[in-house]
Design a protein around this motif. Sequence first.
Motif, PDB file in Angstrom:
ATOM      1  N   ASP A 244     -52.916 143.849  99.979  1.00 48.22           N
ATOM      2  CA  ASP A 244     -52.774 143.230  98.648  1.00 48.22           C
ATOM      3  C   ASP A 244     -51.800 142.056  98.694  1.00 48.22           C
ATOM      4  OD1 ASP A 244     -54.558 144.995  97.517  1.00 48.22           O
ATOM      5  OD2 ASP A 244     -53.034 146.202  96.497  1.00 48.22           O
ATOM      6  N   TYR A 245     -50.727 142.221  99.426  1.00 49.97           N
ATOM      7  CA  TYR A 245     -49.739 141.156  99.577  1.00 49.97           C
ATOM      8  C   TYR A 245     -50.374 139.913 100.215  1.00 49.97           C
ATOM      9  CZ  TYR A 245     -45.472 138.844 101.260  1.00 49.97           C
ATOM     10  OH  TYR A 245     -44.481 137.940 101.529  1.00 49.97           O
TER      11      TYR A 245
ATOM     12  N   LYS B 275     -52.717 138.166  97.745  1.00 50.42           N
ATOM     13  CA  LYS B 275     -51.941 137.331  96.823  1.00 50.42           C
ATOM     14  C   LYS B 275     -51.410 136.078  97.514  1.00 50.42           C
ATOM     15  CE  LYS B 275     -50.705 141.153  93.878  1.00 50.42           C
ATOM     16  NZ  LYS B 275     -49.717 142.199  93.631  1.00 50.42           N
TER      17      LYS B 275
END
Length: 70
Positions: A49-50, A53
């Motif tokens: 997820d990091y 983003k």
Amino acid sequence: MNPVWLQLAAILAARIEAGRYVPGRPVPSLNRLRQELGVARGTAVKATDYLVKGGLLRAVHGRGVYVLPR
């Protein structure tokens, strides 16, 4: 020392930069990353997820997480 999820994100980013994971192709599944690196599934989710983003990866629901072109 950085959290494990951030360390995993750095490992994945380094593999992308080295060409081990190529643009347009998926990174290994969360379960495979979990088994290969000995981390919890939630840790792998947080790391990917990091990177999503951060613009390195793109998550496609039901299909996987893909490396974005530079």
